[in-house]
Write a protein that holds these residues in place. Structure first.
Motif, PDB file in Angstrom:
ATOM      1  N   SER A  16       0.857  -1.192   0.000  1.00 56.82           N
ATOM      2  CA  SER A  16       0.000   0.000   0.000  1.00 56.82           C
ATOM      3  C   SER A  16       0.892   1.242   0.000  1.00 56.82           C
ATOM      4  O   SER A  16       1.853   1.330   0.773  1.00 56.82           O
ATOM      5  CB  SER A  16      -0.907   0.021   1.235  1.00 56.82           C
ATOM      6  OG  SER A  16      -1.757  -1.120   1.238  1.00 56.82           O
ATOM      7  N   PHE A  17       0.574   2.193  -0.874  1.00 49.31           N
ATOM      8  CA  PHE A  17       1.407   3.397  -0.969  1.00 49.31           C
ATOM      9  C   PHE A  17       0.553   4.553  -1.467  1.00 49.31           C
ATOM     10  O   PHE A  17      -0.568   4.368  -1.951  1.00 49.31           O
ATOM     11  CB  PHE A  17       2.601   3.172  -1.895  1.00 49.31           C
ATOM     12  CG  PHE A  17       2.219   2.764  -3.296  1.00 49.31           C
ATOM     13  CD1 PHE A  17       2.126   3.710  -4.312  1.00 49.31           C
ATOM     14  CD2 PHE A  17       1.963   1.429  -3.610  1.00 49.31           C
ATOM     15  CE1 PHE A  17       1.773   3.330  -5.595  1.00 49.31           C
ATOM     16  CE2 PHE A  17       1.616   1.054  -4.898  1.00 49.31           C
ATOM     17  CZ  PHE A  17       1.514   2.007  -5.895  1.00 49.31           C
ATOM     18  N   SER A  18       1.076   5.762  -1.316  1.00 48.74           N
ATOM     19  CA  SER A  18       0.337   6.955  -1.736  1.00 48.74           C
ATOM     20  C   SER A  18       1.126   7.706  -2.803  1.00 48.74           C
ATOM     21  O   SER A  18       2.359   7.603  -2.880  1.00 48.74           O
ATOM     22  CB  SER A  18       0.072   7.865  -0.544  1.00 48.74           C
ATOM     23  OG  SER A  18       1.301   8.287   0.025  1.00 48.74           O
ATOM     24  N   VAL A  19       0.385   8.444  -3.615  1.00 44.15           N
ATOM     25  CA  VAL A  19       0.986   9.295  -4.644  1.00 44.15           C
ATOM     26  C   VAL A  19       0.516  10.718  -4.373  1.00 44.15           C
ATOM     27  O   VAL A  19      -0.695  10.974  -4.354  1.00 44.15           O
ATOM     28  CB  VAL A  19       0.553   8.851  -6.054  1.00 44.15           C
ATOM     29  CG1 VAL A  19       1.100   9.803  -7.106  1.00 44.15           C
ATOM     30  CG2 VAL A  19       1.009   7.431  -6.330  1.00 44.15           C
ATOM     31  N   PRO A  20       1.431  11.673  -4.135  1.00 43.92           N
ATOM     32  CA  PRO A  20       1.038  13.053  -3.803  1.00 43.92           C
ATOM     33  C   PRO A  20       0.149  13.668  -4.886  1.00 43.92           C
ATOM     34  O   PRO A  20       0.499  13.661  -6.064  1.00 43.92           O
ATOM     35  CB  PRO A  20       2.371  13.795  -3.696  1.00 43.92           C
ATOM     36  CG  PRO A  20       3.368  12.725  -3.380  1.00 43.92           C
ATOM     37  CD  PRO A  20       2.893  11.505  -4.095  1.00 43.92           C
ATOM     38  N   ARG A  21      -0.987  14.205  -4.451  1.00 42.15           N
ATOM     39  CA  ARG A  21      -1.944  14.778  -5.397  1.00 42.15           C
ATOM     40  C   ARG A  21      -1.344  16.001  -6.099  1.00 42.15           C
ATOM     41  O   ARG A  21      -1.558  16.202  -7.300  1.00 42.15           O
ATOM     42  CB  ARG A  21      -3.233  15.167  -4.658  1.00 42.15           C
ATOM     43  CG  ARG A  21      -4.365  15.601  -5.584  1.00 42.15           C
ATOM     44  CD  ARG A  21      -5.635  15.847  -4.785  1.00 42.15           C
ATOM     45  NE  ARG A  21      -6.196  14.599  -4.299  1.00 42.15           N
ATOM     46  CZ  ARG A  21      -7.095  13.877  -4.964  1.00 42.15           C
ATOM     47  NH1 ARG A  21      -7.517  14.276  -6.152  1.00 42.15           N
ATOM     48  NH2 ARG A  21      -7.578  12.764  -4.437  1.00 42.15           N
TER      49      ARG A  21
END
Length: 436
Positions: A16-21
């Motif tokens: 699970s990871f995030s990508v900066p908007r």
């Protein structure tokens, strides 16, 4: 970038990871500006449309492209950071997030298993052996003669080894059935090309003779519509011919490429070709024994994704083979189960071989590859051209390199385990290719 790794099962993982908007927005804006210089939009000259119009028309597509590229790159960075070895392709899924929050994603994938090669000291492998003698050369010359068989028309009754040309019409309960009729159909009696009752009915018939023959289809016959049923065939014999084999003389030698027709030279050429073919087949059998021993000695949990990819490759190969033989692949139903066992074996073997090669430095050497290519080239009229063809493009060396690598593995396992020499007969080794 922070990423959270979960173990779902033996080899399955979720990252699970995030990508900066704001990073996505910045890249989208930059790409839209670049696109606006050439975009063709109704009512505006190229490059003159307002950014709001460009964004309205292309914004969604560009964001999807940027987001997809960024997600894949972010996943690759996270995998490298976590020191993971990904098997197959990941499955990306977006996770719910607030409109002003960073994009959240989860990637589900499998990792390569840890491979432990078993103790090879107790492994027993077979090494088949065969010495070529005059008897094998004689058998091969006889096969070459049979391949050049001519058939001469005769007026006597048909018997075994005769070629017959027939018309036939088959019916079941008085009704014709699919595949039950043909004209000018040629086959050789006694070769098992037709059902025994069918051949028995033709045996003894002469040219122009007509006869009805009853044939019982076996219950396990491949044609399900007729399996277990009795058919009546009206058979018309149009031609009976007797086989005429060429004599082993100068003319025969010339047909095999011996310009001066020298029989001794012909036999030497046959012997050289036979020894090369026997050597290849002995190596193939020895390799098969070694590979089976490695699989048995080294249990491995197989990534389902790799097995699935291999099933796909095998199915594609089977379909291409059918097309090459003029058969529509749509007429032959394929299911993954047909290829599953073979695919699992290939994946298993690939994993074990990679570990054996890496752990013992068994990579193919250039001189080995060259020797294999030169050996393969001897099967062609101009070996020099064949060698040159292989070295013209780097990718053409993949096959010979794989052969050299496998030779190294075979030698290594044979040196570690117990090698048992097993004499094989000429007929057993050559198999179907030696059938006349």
């Amino acid at each position: 970038m922070q990423a959270q790794l979960e173990t779902l099962s033996g080899l399955e993982r979720r990252l699970s990871f995030s990508v900066p908007r704001d990073q996505i927005a910045s890249k989208v804006n930059a790409r839209l500006k670049s696109l606006s210089k050439t975009a063709k939009i109704d009512g505006f000259r190229p490059g003159k449309a307002p950014m709001s119009i460009v964004s309205q028309q292309y914004g969604f597509r560009v964001q999807e492209e940027v987001l997809g590229e960024t997600v894949e790159r972010s996943f690759a960075d996270a995998v490298q950071e976590q020191k993971l070895s990904v098997a197959g392709y990941p499955r990306f899924e977006p996770k719910d997030s607030a409109e002003d929050a960073d994009f959240q994603f989860a990637a589900t994938f499998e990792v390569y298993p840890e491979v432990t090669v078993g103790d090879l000291a107790g492994v027993e492998v077979e090494k088949p052996t065969l010495e070529i003698s005059d008897a094998e050369i004689d058998k091969t010359v006889d096969i070459l003669r049979r391949q050049r068989t001519r058939y001469e028309r005769i007026t006597t009754p048909a018997e075994a080894e005769n070629r017959v040309i027939i018309d036939f019409k088959g019916t079941i309960d008085g009704e014709p059935f699919e595949g039950g009729s043909a004209e000018n159909y040629a086959f050789v009696l006694g070769k098992g090309q037709m059902l025994p009752e069918f051949e028995a009915g033709i045996t003894g018939m002469k040219e122009d003779e007509v006869k009805n023959v009853e044939v019982n289809f076996p219950a396990d016959y491949h044609g399900k519509d007729v399996a277990g049923k009795t058919a009546t065939f009206e058979i018309t014999v149009k031609n009976v011919a007797q086989a005429q084999l060429p004599e082993v003389d100068a003319e025969f030698a010339k047909t095999l490429g011996i310009a001066d027709g020298d029989i001794a030279k012909m036999r030497e050429e046959v012997k050289a070709n036979l020894e090369r073919e026997v050597r290849f087949r002995l190596k193939a059998r020895a390799k098969e024994s070694v590979m089976s021993a490695l699989i048995d000695a080294s249990p491995v949990e197989l990534p389902k994704s790799l097995v699935g990819l291999e099933i796909g490759r095998l199915a594609e190969s089977a379909q291409a083979d059918l097309k090459q033989r003029g058969i529509d692949p749509k007429l032959v139903p394929f299911s993954p189960q047909m290829f599953e066992a073979q695919a699992k074996r290939r994946v298993h073997l690939g994993l074990v071989l990679a570990e054996v090669v890496k752990a013992n430095g068994l990579e193919a050497k250039p001189e080995q590859v060259k020797a294999i290519i030169e050996d393969l080239a001897q099967n062609y009229e101009d070996p020099t051209d064949v060698v040159q063809w292989y070295y013209e493009k780097r990718e053409r060396l993949a096959g010979p390199e794989s052969m050299a690598l496998e030779d190294n593995v075979v030698d290594f396992v044979q040196s570690k385990g117990k090698t048992v020499e097993k004499p094989v007969s000429f007929e057993e080794l050559m198999g179907q290719q030696q059938q006349a």
